[in-house]
Each structure stands twice: as C-alpha cells, then as structure tokens.
Design a protein around this motif. Sequence first.
Motif, PDB file in Angstrom:
ATOM      1  N   LYS A  79       0.853  -1.188   0.000  1.00  0.00           N
ATOM      2  CA  LYS A  79       0.000   0.000   0.000  1.00  0.00           C
ATOM      3  C   LYS A  79       0.890   1.240   0.000  1.00  0.00           C
ATOM      4  O   LYS A  79       1.713   1.416   0.910  1.00  0.00           O
ATOM      5  CB  LYS A  79      -0.900   0.010   1.240  1.00  0.00           C
ATOM      6  CG  LYS A  79      -1.904  -1.130   1.290  1.00  0.00           C
ATOM      7  CD  LYS A  79      -3.032  -0.911   0.298  1.00  0.00           C
ATOM      8  CE  LYS A  79      -4.085  -2.004   0.457  1.00  0.00           C
ATOM      9  NZ  LYS A  79      -5.132  -1.916  -0.571  1.00  0.00           N
ATOM     10  N   VAL A  80       0.722   2.081  -0.990  1.00  0.00           N
ATOM     11  CA  VAL A  80       1.597   3.238  -1.151  1.00  0.00           C
ATOM     12  C   VAL A  80       0.764   4.515  -1.222  1.00  0.00           C
ATOM     13  O   VAL A  80      -0.254   4.574  -1.912  1.00  0.00           O
ATOM     14  CB  VAL A  80       2.435   3.116  -2.442  1.00  0.00           C
ATOM     15  CG1 VAL A  80       3.322   4.352  -2.616  1.00  0.00           C
ATOM     16  CG2 VAL A  80       3.280   1.858  -2.401  1.00  0.00           C
ATOM     17  N   LEU A 114      -7.285  11.889   7.213  1.00  0.00           N
ATOM     18  CA  LEU A 114      -6.502  11.313   6.121  1.00  0.00           C
ATOM     19  C   LEU A 114      -7.318  10.267   5.378  1.00  0.00           C
ATOM     20  O   LEU A 114      -7.323  10.215   4.140  1.00  0.00           O
ATOM     21  CB  LEU A 114      -5.220  10.686   6.692  1.00  0.00           C
ATOM     22  CG  LEU A 114      -4.325   9.918   5.725  1.00  0.00           C
ATOM     23  CD1 LEU A 114      -3.852  10.842   4.611  1.00  0.00           C
ATOM     24  CD2 LEU A 114      -3.129   9.324   6.465  1.00  0.00           C
ATOM     25  N   GLU A 115      -8.029   9.437   6.125  1.00  0.00           N
ATOM     26  CA  GLU A 115      -8.804   8.355   5.506  1.00  0.00           C
ATOM     27  C   GLU A 115      -9.850   8.883   4.535  1.00  0.00           C
ATOM     28  O   GLU A 115     -10.152   8.251   3.520  1.00  0.00           O
ATOM     29  CB  GLU A 115      -9.501   7.511   6.576  1.00  0.00           C
ATOM     30  CG  GLU A 115      -8.552   6.699   7.447  1.00  0.00           C
ATOM     31  CD  GLU A 115      -8.119   7.455   8.694  1.00  0.00           C
ATOM     32  OE1 GLU A 115      -8.103   8.702   8.648  1.00  0.00           O
ATOM     33  OE2 GLU A 115      -7.812   6.801   9.700  1.00  0.00           O
ATOM     34  N   ASP A 153       0.278   8.698  11.450  1.00  0.00           N
ATOM     35  CA  ASP A 153      -0.980   8.142  10.941  1.00  0.00           C
ATOM     36  C   ASP A 153      -0.790   7.492   9.568  1.00  0.00           C
ATOM     37  O   ASP A 153      -1.344   6.418   9.294  1.00  0.00           O
ATOM     38  CB  ASP A 153      -2.035   9.255  10.839  1.00  0.00           C
ATOM     39  CG  ASP A 153      -2.415   9.814  12.201  1.00  0.00           C
ATOM     40  OD1 ASP A 153      -2.144   9.144  13.220  1.00  0.00           O
ATOM     41  OD2 ASP A 153      -2.976  10.929  12.241  1.00  0.00           O
ATOM     42  N   ALA A 154      -0.027   8.153   8.708  1.00  0.00           N
ATOM     43  CA  ALA A 154       0.172   7.628   7.352  1.00  0.00           C
ATOM     44  C   ALA A 154       0.921   6.299   7.383  1.00  0.00           C
ATOM     45  O   ALA A 154       0.613   5.378   6.612  1.00  0.00           O
ATOM     46  CB  ALA A 154       0.933   8.648   6.514  1.00  0.00           C
ATOM     47  N   ASP A 159       2.156   1.101   3.646  1.00  0.00           N
ATOM     48  CA  ASP A 159       3.477   0.482   3.775  1.00  0.00           C
ATOM     49  C   ASP A 159       4.585   1.477   3.410  1.00  0.00           C
ATOM     50  O   ASP A 159       5.674   1.432   3.985  1.00  0.00           O
ATOM     51  CB  ASP A 159       3.565  -0.736   2.861  1.00  0.00           C
ATOM     52  CG  ASP A 159       2.573  -1.808   3.246  1.00  0.00           C
ATOM     53  OD1 ASP A 159       2.569  -2.220   4.422  1.00  0.00           O
ATOM     54  OD2 ASP A 159       1.776  -2.225   2.380  1.00  0.00           O
ATOM     55  N   TYR A 160       4.301   2.327   2.416  1.00  0.00           N
ATOM     56  CA  TYR A 160       5.272   3.341   1.999  1.00  0.00           C
ATOM     57  C   TYR A 160       4.546   4.668   1.796  1.00  0.00           C
ATOM     58  O   TYR A 160       3.426   4.698   1.269  1.00  0.00           O
ATOM     59  CB  TYR A 160       5.962   2.950   0.683  1.00  0.00           C
ATOM     60  CG  TYR A 160       6.881   1.767   0.804  1.00  0.00           C
ATOM     61  CD1 TYR A 160       8.186   1.922   1.293  1.00  0.00           C
ATOM     62  CD2 TYR A 160       6.462   0.495   0.429  1.00  0.00           C
ATOM     63  CE1 TYR A 160       9.035   0.830   1.410  1.00  0.00           C
ATOM     64  CE2 TYR A 160       7.309  -0.600   0.555  1.00  0.00           C
ATOM     65  CZ  TYR A 160       8.588  -0.433   1.044  1.00  0.00           C
ATOM     66  OH  TYR A 160       9.422  -1.501   1.173  1.00  0.00           O
ATOM     67  N   VAL A 161       5.196   5.752   2.221  1.00  0.00           N
ATOM     68  CA  VAL A 161       4.664   7.096   2.008  1.00  0.00           C
ATOM     69  C   VAL A 161       5.746   7.907   1.291  1.00  0.00           C
ATOM     70  O   VAL A 161       6.863   8.053   1.795  1.00  0.00           O
ATOM     71  CB  VAL A 161       4.297   7.785   3.338  1.00  0.00           C
ATOM     72  CG1 VAL A 161       3.654   9.147   3.064  1.00  0.00           C
ATOM     73  CG2 VAL A 161       3.365   6.904   4.158  1.00  0.00           C
TER      74      VAL A 161
END
Length: 235
Positions: A79-80, A114-115, A153-154, A159-161
Amino acid sequence: MAFKKNKMVRTTDPARKLIASLDPKSPIAEQYRTIRTNIQFSSIDKEIKTIMVTSSGPGEGKSTSAANLAVVFAQLGKKVLLVDADLRKPTAHRTFGVNNLFGFTTVLTKQATLEKTVIETEEKDLYILTSGPVPPNPAELLSSKSMEQFIVDAQELFDYVIFDTPPLLAVADPQILANKVDGSVFVISSGKTEIDAAKKAKELLENAQSKLLGVVLNNKEMKSNDYYYYYGTKG
C-alpha cells in the motif's frame, strides 16, 4: 484498510506520464524498479517507509520521479501513498486528473481526516493525497506537530509514504521535511542541473540531517549500444 472517500482516477496529463504503469517493460520502468531495489537495500537496521523526493531547482523531474517510484512500490503489492507536499506549486492533481479542493493541507489543519481525503488511483494499491488549497504559511504547516502526527498516521495506514516536495534551493520546505522522513531521493536533470546548485542542495540536506538514499539522474540521453539498452530492451 477502508477509505470512505475513495475515488478511482487515471492520469490525464501527457507531460507527466507514469511510464512505470503505462509501459512496465520499458527500460525507463526497469530503472525505476532498480531505484526501488536500491532504496530497499539502503538501510539494514531500519526499514525505509517514508521517502522524500526533491531536486535543487524546478523542472528537473522530481514530481515525475516521485510518481513513478510510487507506482513501482505499489507493484510490489504494498500500500503506497503519494503525497503532494509541494504546497506552493502543486502538480499531482493535474497528473492524476482530479480537483484539488481537499488534500494535504486540509488534513494538516484538521478539516478532514486522512482516511477521507486520500484518493485511490487506477494503479492497484496506489493512493494519492493532493496538496489541497495553497496555504499562506507552508513552512509553518510542515513544522507543526500536526505534521508529525500525519507521518505517524500515514505509516499506520500505508506500507510506503512518498512525499513530492519543492526544490531545495527555492524554499525551506524540503529542509523541514528532510529530517522527519526516513530518507531523501535527490533528482538531477542531465544538462540542466548546475554542479554548484547540486552541491549546495546536497549541503542543505546534510545540514537538515537527512539520510540521502541516492541520486536519480534524469533526462540522460542514452545510446543504442549502452548496456542499459541491452538489459532493458523488451523481450
């Protein structure tokens, strides 16, 4: 992970093609996968999860590099989240063909979660967060405790931001972000980026105590007899 306001979007700006998604067997896409692998192996003791992409000046390919890196990480089944952290001249909304009424600044100022603000893209597992309305005080927002909470939070949701930031020599924003993320990727444009500018930008990253993961050489003219073409040509 469930997002209440997901919206499937596709890229519309031909100048900012996501080559890693449109032509995954191309030599350029292969190079982005090589960069991804290098990032994954760049730290042994601590997993790299938050990455900042920047350059010394404008127009050197950092936004395109950030978007394509996000694609190749998503292609791993991770998830990115790609965040447009250029709060002065944002481009991600144009790249992905969406409006920019809500986004990063909306979340930082706690006007939305954010969601509810992230947008699902056509690429599986890739989500974007546009910049949101351009604020009068970008540096102040990025220095806030809200920014620190955003990263926490992110990381719980993705998995990656990957943060697309302004050029280092233009504003202080990327220096502020530099020591909040796990590492930085520095983009240089062949024939455009001046050596002195690149050195100065590198010094700024070092002063900000950023972990420099590597340098991406963009717009390099390749010759047909380069090894790059031998290994990258479609089979």
